[in-house]
Design a protein around this motif. Sequence first.
Motif, PDB file in Angstrom:
ATOM      1  N   TYR A  14       0.895  -1.184  -0.077  1.00  0.00           N
ATOM      2  CA  TYR A  14      -0.043  -0.090  -0.130  1.00  0.00           C
ATOM      3  C   TYR A  14       0.938   1.148   0.176  1.00  0.00           C
ATOM      4  O   TYR A  14       1.987   1.409   0.690  1.00  0.00           O
ATOM      5  CB  TYR A  14      -1.101   0.054   1.334  1.00  0.00           C
ATOM      6  N   LEU A  16       1.066   5.025   1.197  1.00  0.00           N
ATOM      7  CA  LEU A  16       0.318   5.983   2.024  1.00  0.00           C
ATOM      8  C   LEU A  16       1.298   7.199   2.022  1.00  0.00           C
ATOM      9  O   LEU A  16       2.008   7.135   2.599  1.00  0.00           O
ATOM     10  CB  LEU A  16       0.393   5.322   3.633  1.00  0.00           C
ATOM     11  N   VAL A  21       3.875   0.756   2.449  1.00  0.00           N
ATOM     12  CA  VAL A  21       3.307  -0.110   3.597  1.00  0.00           C
ATOM     13  C   VAL A  21       3.535  -1.568   3.005  1.00  0.00           C
ATOM     14  O   VAL A  21       2.515  -1.738   2.041  1.00  0.00           O
ATOM     15  CB  VAL A  21       2.123   0.273   4.179  1.00  0.00           C
ATOM     16  N   ALA A  23       2.009  -4.996   2.855  1.00  0.00           N
ATOM     17  CA  ALA A  23       1.157  -5.693   3.664  1.00  0.00           C
ATOM     18  C   ALA A  23       1.414  -7.294   3.474  1.00  0.00           C
ATOM     19  O   ALA A  23       1.267  -8.071   4.172  1.00  0.00           O
ATOM     20  CB  ALA A  23      -0.229  -5.361   3.140  1.00  0.00           C
ATOM     21  N   PRO A  42      -0.784 -12.343  14.038  1.00  0.00           N
ATOM     22  CA  PRO A  42      -1.113 -11.380  14.702  1.00  0.00           C
ATOM     23  C   PRO A  42      -1.561 -10.151  13.906  1.00  0.00           C
ATOM     24  O   PRO A  42      -1.529 -10.227  12.717  1.00  0.00           O
ATOM     25  CB  PRO A  42       0.418 -10.968  15.131  1.00  0.00           C
ATOM     26  N   SER A  43      -2.318  -9.219  14.463  1.00  0.00           N
ATOM     27  CA  SER A  43      -2.949  -8.150  13.890  1.00  0.00           C
ATOM     28  C   SER A  43      -2.023  -7.445  12.875  1.00  0.00           C
ATOM     29  O   SER A  43      -0.977  -7.011  13.486  1.00  0.00           O
ATOM     30  CB  SER A  43      -3.639  -7.143  14.988  1.00  0.00           C
ATOM     31  N   GLY A  44      -2.247  -7.137  11.942  1.00  0.00           N
ATOM     32  CA  GLY A  44      -1.581  -6.283  10.832  1.00  0.00           C
ATOM     33  C   GLY A  44      -0.566  -7.085  10.139  1.00  0.00           C
ATOM     34  O   GLY A  44       0.189  -6.433   9.312  1.00  0.00           O
ATOM     35  N   CYS A  45      -0.655  -8.424  10.063  1.00  0.00           N
ATOM     36  CA  CYS A  45       0.403  -9.521   9.437  1.00  0.00           C
ATOM     37  C   CYS A  45      -0.175  -9.473   8.004  1.00  0.00           C
ATOM     38  O   CYS A  45       0.601 -10.272   7.154  1.00  0.00           O
ATOM     39  CB  CYS A  45       0.398 -10.473  10.105  1.00  0.00           C
ATOM     40  N   GLY A  46      -1.307  -8.970   7.504  1.00  0.00           N
ATOM     41  CA  GLY A  46      -1.796  -8.918   6.225  1.00  0.00           C
ATOM     42  C   GLY A  46      -2.804 -10.061   5.809  1.00  0.00           C
ATOM     43  O   GLY A  46      -3.027 -10.292   4.805  1.00  0.00           O
ATOM     44  N   LYS A  47      -3.522 -10.452   6.940  1.00  0.00           N
ATOM     45  CA  LYS A  47      -4.619 -11.448   6.994  1.00  0.00           C
ATOM     46  C   LYS A  47      -5.901 -10.969   5.940  1.00  0.00           C
ATOM     47  O   LYS A  47      -5.960 -11.585   4.898  1.00  0.00           O
ATOM     48  CB  LYS A  47      -5.122 -12.041   8.050  1.00  0.00           C
ATOM     49  N   SER A  48      -6.312  -9.805   6.438  1.00  0.00           N
ATOM     50  CA  SER A  48      -7.401  -9.234   5.709  1.00  0.00           C
ATOM     51  C   SER A  48      -6.901  -8.761   4.096  1.00  0.00           C
ATOM     52  O   SER A  48      -7.981  -9.014   3.320  1.00  0.00           O
ATOM     53  CB  SER A  48      -7.768  -7.982   6.205  1.00  0.00           C
ATOM     54  N   THR A  49      -5.724  -8.227   3.960  1.00  0.00           N
ATOM     55  CA  THR A  49      -5.324  -7.636   2.640  1.00  0.00           C
ATOM     56  C   THR A  49      -5.214  -9.126   1.873  1.00  0.00           C
ATOM     57  O   THR A  49      -5.863  -9.187   0.514  1.00  0.00           O
ATOM     58  CB  THR A  49      -3.826  -7.506   2.733  1.00  0.00           C
TER      59      THR A  49
ATOM     60  N   VAL B 360     -12.571  -1.684  -0.362  1.00  0.00           N
ATOM     61  CA  VAL B 360     -11.679  -1.813   0.693  1.00  0.00           C
ATOM     62  C   VAL B 360     -11.903  -0.716   1.740  1.00  0.00           C
ATOM     63  O   VAL B 360     -12.180  -0.725   3.035  1.00  0.00           O
ATOM     64  CB  VAL B 360     -10.160  -2.308   0.604  1.00  0.00           C
ATOM     65  N   ASP B 361     -11.531   0.406   1.187  1.00  0.00           N
ATOM     66  CA  ASP B 361     -11.519   1.760   1.926  1.00  0.00           C
ATOM     67  C   ASP B 361     -13.048   1.885   2.426  1.00  0.00           C
ATOM     68  O   ASP B 361     -13.053   2.210   3.802  1.00  0.00           O
ATOM     69  CB  ASP B 361     -11.189   2.833   1.094  1.00  0.00           C
TER      70      ASP B 361
HETATM   71  N1  LIG Z   1      -6.043   0.269   2.681  1.00  0.00           N
HETATM   72  C1  LIG Z   1      -4.802   0.257   3.196  1.00  0.00           C
HETATM   73  N2  LIG Z   1      -4.115   1.552   3.174  1.00  0.00           N
HETATM   74  C2  LIG Z   1      -2.873   1.438   3.816  1.00  0.00           C
HETATM   75  N3  LIG Z   1      -2.456   0.536   4.431  1.00  0.00           N
HETATM   76  C3  LIG Z   1      -3.008  -0.545   4.837  1.00  0.00           C
HETATM   77  C4  LIG Z   1      -4.383  -0.675   3.959  1.00  0.00           C
HETATM   78  N4  LIG Z   1      -5.132  -1.816   4.422  1.00  0.00           N
HETATM   79  C5  LIG Z   1      -4.047  -2.484   5.390  1.00  0.00           C
HETATM   80  N5  LIG Z   1      -3.058  -1.683   5.414  1.00  0.00           N
HETATM   81  C6  LIG Z   1      -1.702  -2.195   6.006  1.00  0.00           C
HETATM   82  O1  LIG Z   1      -1.156  -3.404   5.789  1.00  0.00           O
HETATM   83  C7  LIG Z   1      -1.002  -4.075   6.922  1.00  0.00           C
HETATM   84  C8  LIG Z   1      -1.808  -5.398   6.787  1.00  0.00           C
HETATM   85  O2  LIG Z   1      -2.994  -5.140   7.253  1.00  0.00           O
HETATM   86  P1  LIG Z   1      -4.191  -6.129   7.425  1.00  0.00           P
HETATM   87  O3  LIG Z   1      -4.165  -6.868   6.012  1.00  0.00           O
HETATM   88  O4  LIG Z   1      -5.407  -5.521   7.732  1.00  0.00           O
HETATM   89  O5  LIG Z   1      -3.541  -7.011   8.411  1.00  0.00           O
HETATM   90  P2  LIG Z   1      -4.604  -8.087   9.424  1.00  0.00           P
HETATM   91  O6  LIG Z   1      -6.032  -8.237   8.798  1.00  0.00           O
HETATM   92  O7  LIG Z   1      -3.755  -9.295   9.442  1.00  0.00           O
HETATM   93  O8  LIG Z   1      -4.893  -7.223  10.759  1.00  0.00           O
HETATM   94  C9  LIG Z   1      -0.942  -3.288   7.977  1.00  0.00           C
HETATM   95  O9  LIG Z   1       0.021  -2.700   8.267  1.00  0.00           O
HETATM   96  C10 LIG Z   1      -1.656  -2.129   7.594  1.00  0.00           C
HETATM   97  O10 LIG Z   1      -1.844  -0.869   8.178  1.00  0.00           O
END
Ligand SMILES: Nc1ncnc2c1ncn2[C@@H]1O[C@H](COP(=O)(O)OP(=O)(O)O)[C@@H](O)[C@H]1O
Lengths: 223, 366
Positions: A14, A16, A21, A23, A42-49, B360-361
Motif C-alpha cells: 500500500y 500511504l 506499507v 502488507a 497477529p494483527s497487521g500481518c496481512g490476513k485481511s489484505t 476496501v476503503d
Molecule cells: N487500505 C490500506 N491502506 C494502507 N495500508 C493498509 C491498508 N489496509 C491495510 N494496510 C496495512 O497493511 C498491513 C496489513 O493489514 P491487514 O491486512 O489489515 O492485517 P490484518 O488483517 O492481519 O490485521 C497493515 O500494516 C495495515 O496497516
Amino acid sequence: MEPIISVKSLVKTYRLGKVDVPALRGVDLVVQEGEFVAVVGPSGCGKSTLLHILGGLTGPSEGQVCIDGNDFRLMTDADRTRFRRHKIGFVFQRFNLLPTLSARDNIAIAQHIQGNGFNPHRFEAITRMLGIDKKLNHRPFALSGGEQQRVAIARAVICEPKILLADEPTGNLDTENSQVVLDMLRELNRTFRQTILMITHNPEAAGIANRIIRMRDGRIISD
Amino acid sequence: MVNKLIVSNVLHRPIRTAVSVLAVAIEVAMVILVVGLCHGLVNDSARRVEGVGADILVRPPGASFMLGLGEAPMPTKIGERLAELPRVLAVAPAIIHVNNAESVDLIYGIDMSSYNAVSGGFVYLSGGPFQSPYDVLVDDIYANAHHTKVGATMNLLNHDFKVAGIVEHGKGARRFIPLTTMQDLTASQDKATTFFVKCTDPAYAEQVTDAFKTLLPGYTIYPIKEYMALMTSNNIPGLNYFITVMIALAVGIGFLVIFLSMYTTITERTREIGILKSLGASKAYIILVILREATLLTAVGIIAGFIGALILRKVMGGVFPTLPVEITWDWRLYAACLALLGSILGSFYPALRAAQLDPVDALAYE
Ligand SMILES: Nc1ncnc2c1ncn2[C@@H]1O[C@H](COP(=O)(O)OP(=O)(O)O)[C@@H](O)[C@H]1O
Ligand SMILES: [Mg+2]
C-alpha cells in the motif's frame, strides 16, 4: 485436480502518501475445493489484505493469483467485480448488513446483484439451515449480533459461491454466538462442500477448520 | 429489489428527502408559474385586443406590434380618410398609453362613438359612458382588484379622473378615457397612435389591408389574425430572455440541491456502497441506484410542484386578479423534463464518485 486457489509470490504494497506499507511480502498458497482453511496471525500481518485480494476487492501488486481458472493478471477491475459477483461470498467481522433493509432483502439483494433472480428453494434451505427463517422480516438493528452474522452468512452463500471468505466472523460475537456461527460454517463446509477461508484470532475457532495457516509480517510461516 | 433499497433509503432520511422534494417542487412550480404568467399576460392582452372587435389594426410606421410601445402619433385625419374607403365600416382612433405607475397597464384614449361602432359597444355593469372630459371607464376585473366603485376618483397622467362606469372586461384596455382628454394630456392634439378598423365583413380584412398599405406605405398594418399570431411571448423582446433566465435559475436550484443531497448521501452511505461492491455490484449498478434515487425524489417533487403551482395560481388569482396565469400541459411536461434533467445531471457526479469508491476503503469506513 486443479486447485481452486493458487497463489504464487503474492506481494501487496500500500502507498500511504510517500511511504510504502508492505502488507504481503511474498505469499504462496494452494487451496483445494472443499477445504476449510483457517488463517491466523497477529494483527497487521496481512490476513485481511490476503482475503481482499483473493476476493478481488483489490488487486495484487506483484505475483500470481489464479482462482477457479481466473488469472488475476489478465483481469481488469470490472472483470474482478464480475468474478466476485459469481464466485465469492464475503463475511465480515462487522456483519455489514444494509441497515435499511430487512434480513430477507439483505439476502435477496445478493441474488439480485448476481442477476440470476430469486431462487426460493435455495433461499429456504439456507435460511432454515442458518436458523434465521423466523427472523426474515426484521431489520438488522432488531437482530442480535449472532443473528446478524447468520444473515450475513446466508447472504454470502445464497448465490452458491465457489469460495466463502470470512474475515474474523466471530470477532464481534460472544462465546455462545461464536459457537453457533462456527457450527454453521462447518455445516456449510460439510453439506455443500463449501470452500471456506476464515481469518480468526480465536484458537478454538481455528480448531474447527481442517487446515490452519499462520501468518506473520506479510508471509505464511506455517501451513 | 433496487426499488426497495431506494425507497427504504429515502424513507430512512425523511428530512433530507423532504428538502430535496421541496427544492424540486419549488423549481417546477417556479417554471410553471413564470412561464404561465408570461404567457397569460401576453395571451390575455392579445385576447383583449382581439376583443375590441376590429378586423385590422393600423399603426404608425415602424411601430411595434406591442400596443403602446414607442409610437409616433398619426393625425386622426388619416382615420377619417380610411373610413371613406370601400368595405370599411368604421374606424376608431385611439391613443394607447402605457401607465406604469402601479403595474404595467395600458390605458386607451377612445372616441366613444367610433369605438362603439367597431366594438359593438360596452356592456355597463354599473354607471354609464363618459359624462365629462375627466371621466374614466374601468373593466370589472380592474374594479374588483382595486375595489373601485362608480363615482370614485383615480389619478391618471397626473390628473384626477372620476369613474363614470364599470364595463365588462375583454374590449381592449382595462381603463378608458376620452380621446380628446388623452390628446390634451399627452400633447398630441388631433393625433392617434392606433386605428381600430372594422370592415363590412371580416372576410374583407386581407383585401382592405392591401388597400390601406397602398394608401399608407410604410405604416404598420395588420389584419387581426396576423396580429394574434404575432402576439406570443416568443416575439416580445426581452420576455423570452427573462423566461429563460428564470427557468435557468429554477433548474439551477434543483440541480444544486439534488447534487448536494446525493453527495451527502454517498458520503453518509460509504459503507453501504462498499457492501454492495463486496457483493459484486458493478459500477453501472451503483450509478443506477444513485440515479434512480434522485429520480424518485424528483418525481415526487414534480408532483408536489404541479400541486403547488395550482395552489399558488389560485392564491395569486385572489390577490392579483389582473395577473392571468395560464398553466398548460405542454409547460407542465417541459418543467417536469427540465427538473428531471437537472436532477440526473446533479446526481451524476455523486453517482460516479460512489461507483469509483475503493471497496476496501469503503468497508473500513467508520
Ligand atoms: N487500505 C490500506 N491502506 C494502507 N495500508 C493498509 C491498508 N489496509 C491495510 N494496510 C496495512 O497493511 C498491513 C496489513 O493489514 P491487514 O491486512 O489489515 O492485517 P490484518 O488483517 O492481519 O490485521 C497493515 O500494516 C495495515 O496497516
Ligand atoms: Mg484484519
